[in-house]
Write a protein that holds these residues in place. Structure first.
Motif: not given
Length: 111
Positions: A17-18, A10-11, A68-74, A59-61
């Protein structure tokens, strides 16, 4: 390992990409990420933005792969500061990204 590989795929998608998640866990996920990466100003700002949206019933989405690359911890399991924080949280050295990811998943499951 399989989850880590899926997240890595995904990353690798183009930044614009949404991302349309099938659930609304953004605030809880941001809170967890902030516990692991408390000095991240971007994450702090996003968590505040998410709270405002949710409190207004919005919604937040969707989000983007870039965000996501910047903020998603995973997605950040390969970053040294994340590995150091996870190691501190679990009480043992964890440095391999797959192991950091697995430890993050365990921490999140028990949060």
């Amino acid at each position: 390992e399989q989850m880590h590989e899926s997240i890595a795929r995904l990353a690798a998608l183009p930044p614009k990409t949404r991302v349309y998640a099938g659930h609304e866990y953004s605030v809880a996920n941001a809170d967890f990420a902030r516990a692991i990466d408390p000095k991240n100003a971007g994450l702090r700002a996003r968590a505040n933005q998410l709270r405002v949206l949710r409190s207004a019933g919005m919604p937040t989405l969707p989000t983007t792969i870039e965000s996501e690359r910047e903020l998603n911890i995973f997605l950040r399991a390969s970053e040294k500061e994340i590995a150091d924080s996870v190691s501190k949280s679990v009480g043992e050295e964890v440095s391999d990204p797959v192991n950091v990811f697995a430890a993050l998943r365990r921490l999140k499951d028990n949060a």
